[in-house]
Design an enzyme around this catalytic site. Structure first.
Site, mmCIF file in Angstrom:
data_model
loop_
_atom_site.group_PDB
_atom_site.id
_atom_site.type_symbol
_atom_site.label_atom_id
_atom_site.label_comp_id
_atom_site.label_asym_id
_atom_site.label_seq_id
_atom_site.Cartn_x
_atom_site.Cartn_y
_atom_site.Cartn_z
ATOM 1 N N CYS A 1 0.794 -1.230 0.000
ATOM 2 C CA CYS A 1 0.000 0.000 0.000
ATOM 3 C C CYS A 1 0.827 1.282 0.000
ATOM 4 C CB CYS A 1 -0.974 -0.024 1.164
ATOM 5 S SG CYS A 1 -2.004 -1.503 1.109
ATOM 6 N N HIS B 1 -9.689 2.422 -0.338
ATOM 7 C CA HIS B 1 -8.240 2.247 -0.213
ATOM 8 C C HIS B 1 -7.748 1.672 -1.545
ATOM 9 C CE1 HIS B 1 -4.300 1.528 0.978
ATOM 10 N NE2 HIS B 1 -4.450 0.700 1.995
ATOM 11 N N HIS C 1 -3.081 8.422 6.033
ATOM 12 C CA HIS C 1 -3.327 7.123 5.406
ATOM 13 C C HIS C 1 -4.760 6.700 5.774
ATOM 14 C CE1 HIS C 1 -2.355 3.360 3.537
ATOM 15 N NE2 HIS C 1 -2.507 2.671 4.643
#
Lengths: 401, 85, 341
Positions: free
Chosen positions: A160, A328, A293
């Site tokens: 990620c 995400h 995040h």
């Protein structure tokens, strides 16, 4: 003396829009793309996702490509974002500068492999898709969008944080004079593989995600691609191009705690933000906005918030996670959220953190639940990956003329 | 009951790939996590799948596992009460 | 060109190397007594993992993770650098065994009853992060996955960060495993289709430092990565005259198209220059270039040529500079210049 790095172009495609202006407008209009699953053929429709509402064939049509040829969704999205970034930065095959292309992905061609895997093993019908599976080939296929030659091309796969680490490598390539321009970012389509994978970790929310909310219950996956064009001072002078903003500094660190969980005290996240500030020659109070995040999982948000309080103390800047808009987007998240944050900064507003209602007990801050009109100069953006691959980048409006 | 404990130990050794361990070497009253067997959050998720696959028990939230997986004996008690297969 | 590129470049020293491959693992025996394989597919020879970690610690690690950790532990021990500033891995396919397991279960069980272990250890970055977790390294941590130049990309990242002064030590490695099923798939596509050497696996770790003190295997004088088929331009940019190069290490593997690029490269040099084709023993893998650089470094350290292509034994000159060349399908090219200290 530090070497300035300028941003001269952006390209983006996400669930909330194809291109910069659609993405910007959706944020202004509070339009989230997290909805019931439609394009991905998964049975787990109980979990909403942020999808790009174009089929692969429609993306081919948009790009003017033959849908009969071998394409993967990650490549098609990547090409759409790369095309916009090239146009935005006025780069063509005529451009004389040395250009690098650095792309992040983990899923690569998995959207096709998961459909044809048994064909790969048992017959020769889908052999052409075997070579489209890996991350490196994915980057090479996206790069075909550019008619010229890239001097340096490679692929980063740090889950990620992949796209943010692409930005870091690109900046280092410019600083060492290896290239004049670096086109950096990432692309990641949804796949049943990682959708089910995240489900085994029991961290998917059945509702739209609620980053930094006490009652958060997990993340929503999303898909998309974005590229940022980084350029040296000399190259923008030669090309007479007006930069959009600057990359002031960055850091890549490792939590080194656990494969999927973050350390309770947020070692990696704290280090990433502190080192990025140091690398930018800034103090915490210089930061106007934190693009967190903020996945919406119990673990991430608590750790990230703890780290933010350690770095920024009592005076936490405006903070939001935009994952409630776009989900995400995993390996592409770093560049997608960088592009959206840059667009917000140069349009003088701080983007909202949707679905927030209750403060987390341990925190001394809340995210901003509305878009805030504000003329500000500097933001930091975070991307944290599995295995503790934590990175932060700091961007500012043009300060060095 | 003792049969279930033995069966469970065998299943856990296999599911968590605890190579070199035997049912006899695991104390059913000892803690599975932390100081005891030293398992972690990923093992807990593996145990949740084991409950569903072998005993038809579906946990909606990973946090529910914290109480159930305290020891093999507690786990066996829970299975006895809730199993659907 | 900016101010930076005018500065004098920094020297980088290879402090330690460790490998697990189709040759005797964690050993330099291959240099004198290589094993030549006639099979099309050869897996790595495993060391005894019990010496490195307990069964409980390794219960979730696939082969690629075990191998990576063992070669990493070995280079930290040999170099006494226990906490490198950077951990950078190159891997073409990542943890393909766990990927296959999760993918197969996903299809067969129709998205039900899947377990997390295979998924969380399927992502490429698991390798670098597993090493970092083992050594508690909070520094730079990255993973490159770019086909046959994955390792080269990882090394290049370290190289430019050394130049910037961002790091002073780095653990750089190349890691690829090859399952029987994936070997079958790669044989269907150009990557392995016409390759004559064996399809193989590679795990090779390097400890690098900008500190000359202590033992050194070789000095890395230059690394050039280029995504264009312009080898003469690359050689022209090299910090060294071609006449000074004492041996070259290249990746001929029996595939005519692949070998043509290497042969054109070889023909640029003097006909008497030793040419070591390392894939003749190590086989072909996305990360095999790591073993190519290892071969070049061992030549410098031992001042001998390995027993490959009818070479072997001492030769009548000092092997001061050895050039390693790797290309992937004539797209990405990498030159690494090693020097004796």
């Amino acid at each position: 003396m530090s070497i300035p790095i300028y941003v001269t172009g952006l390209g983006i495609i996400t669930g909330i829009g194809n291109g910069k202006s659609e993405n910007l407008q959706s944020i202004i209009d509070y339009k989230s793309a997290v909805n019931k699953i439609e394009i991905l053929k998964s049975k787990h429709s109980e979990f909403p996702v942020s999808e790009i509402h174009l089929t692969n064939n429609e993306m081919c049509e948009f790009l003017g490509l033959n849908p009969e040829e071998v394409h993967t969704r990650t490549c098609l999205m990547g090409r759409i974002a790369l095309r916009e970034a090239l146009q935005d930065a006025n780069i063509s095959s005529e451009t004389k500068e040395k250009i690098a292309f650095i792309s992040g992905t983990t899923v690569g061609g998995m959207d096709q492999s998961e459909q044809f895997y048994f064909d790969f093993l048992e017959n020769d019908l889908k052999n052409n898709y075997i070579k489209a599976h890996d991350c490196g080939t994915t980057t090479e296929m996206i790069a075909k969008e550019f008619a010229g030659d890239f001097e340096i091309m490679t692929t980063i796969s740090t889950a990620c944080s992949s796209a943010l680490n692409s930005i870091i490598l690109g900046a280092n390539l410019i600083k060492t004079g290896k290239v004049d321009i670096a086109i950096v970012g990432g692309s990641e389509s949804l796949s049943k593989f990682h959708f089910n994978g995240f489900n085994t970790l029991m961290i998917l929310d059945k509702e739209q995600c609620r980053p930094f909310d006490k009652n958060r219950a997990g993340l929503n996956l999303g898909e998309g691609a974005a590229y940022v064009v980084l350029e040296s001072k000399e190259a923008i002078k030669r090309r007479k191009i007006k930069p959009l903003c600057q990359l002031l500094g960055y850091a890549n660190t490792c939590d080194a705690f656990h494969q999927t969980a973050t350390s309770p005290e947020g070692i990696g996240a704290t280090l990433a933000m502190r080192k990025a500030l140091e690398n930018s020659n800034l103090q915490p109070e210089d930061i106007d906005y934190i693009n967190a995040h903020g996945t919406g999982t119990e673990n991430n948000d608590l750790t990230e918030g703890t780290a933010i309080m350690k770095v920024f103390g009592e005076n936490i800047p405006n903070i939001s996670s935009i994952k409630s808009f776009i989900g995400h987007t995993t390996s592409a998240a770093g560049s997608i959220e960088t592009v959206i944050s840059i667009l917000a900064m140069i349009n003088n507003f701080i983007p909202a953190n949707l679905n927030f209602s209750t403060k987390i007990d341990e925190f001394n801050f809340i995210p901003n639940d509305k878009n805030i009109k504000k003329n500000y100069n500097i933001f930091i953006t975070n991307s944290f990956g599995f295995g503790g691959n934590d990175s932060s980048c700091v961007f500012s409006k043009i300060i060095e003329k | 009951m003792d049969e279930l404990i033995l069966e469970l130990k065998k299943e856990i050794i296999e599911a968590l790939n605890l190579e070199g361990m035997t049912p006899e070497s695991i104390d059913e009253n000892a803690s599975l996590f932390g100081d005891g067997l030293g398992l972690d959050s990923i093992d807990a998720l593996e145990l949740i799948v084991l409950l569903e696959r072998n005993y038809g028990i579906k946990l909606e939230n990973a946090n529910e596992g914290k109480e159930i997986f305290k020891s093999i004996r507690i786990m066996a008690d829970y299975i006895k009460q809730h199993r659907t297969k | 060109m900016n101010d930076f590129s005018l500065r004098v470049s920094k020297n980088i020293y290879i402090k330690a190397i460790s490998h697990i491959s189709n040759q005797k693992p964690l050993s330099e025996e291959w240099f004198e007594e290589p094993i030549f394989y006639s099979q099309k597919y050869v897996r790595s020879i495993e060391p005894d993992y019990k010496e490195y970690f307990s069964l409980l610690e390794s219960r979730r690690m696939g082969l690629i993770l075990k191998r990576a950790l063992v070669t990493a532990i070995n280079v930290t021990r040999k170099s006494k650098i226990m906490n490198p500033d950077a951990i950078i891995t190159g891997t073409g396919l990542g943890c393909i065994e766990n990927t296959e397991k999760f993918l197969t279960a996903l299809i067969k069980n129709d998205e039900e009853m899947l377990t997390p272990t295979h998924f969380m250890q399927s992502t490429h970055n698991t390798i670098s992060s597993n090493i970092a977790i083992n050594f508690k390294c909070h520094g730079y941590n990255s993973t490159y996955s770019h086909c046959g130049t994955s390792f080269d990309s990882a090394l290049y990242d370290a190289f430019i960060q050394f130049q910037l002064g961002e790091i002073h030590s780095a653990l750089v490695s190349g890691q690829d495993e090859l399952t029987p099923d994936y070997f079958k798939l790669l044989k269907k596509i150009p990557y392995l289709k016409n390759v004559k050497v064996c399809g193989s696996e590679a795990s090779v770790s390097f400890m690098l430092s900008d500190e000359e003190n202590g033992e050194n295997i070789a000095k890395i004088s230059d690394v050039i990565l280029l995504n264009k088929p312009e080898i003469k331009k690359m050689l022209g940019n090299l910090k060294c005259n071609l006449s000074e190069i004492d041996a070259i290490v290249v990746g001929n593997n029996g595939d005519v198209e692949n070998d043509e690029i290497y042969n054109n490269f070889i023909n640029i040099f003097d006909v008497h220059i030793p040419v070591i084709q390392y894939k003749q023993i190590f086989g072909e893998s996305y990360s095999i270039s790591g073993l190519g650089l290892y071969t070049a470094a061992e030549i410098i350290k031992k001042q001998k040529l390995p027993v490959i292509n009818n070479y072997g034994g001492k030769i009548n000159k000092v092997l001061k500079k050895v050039l390693f060349y790797n290309h992937y399908q004539n797209k990405n090219h990498c030159l690494i210049l090693l020097e004796m200290l």
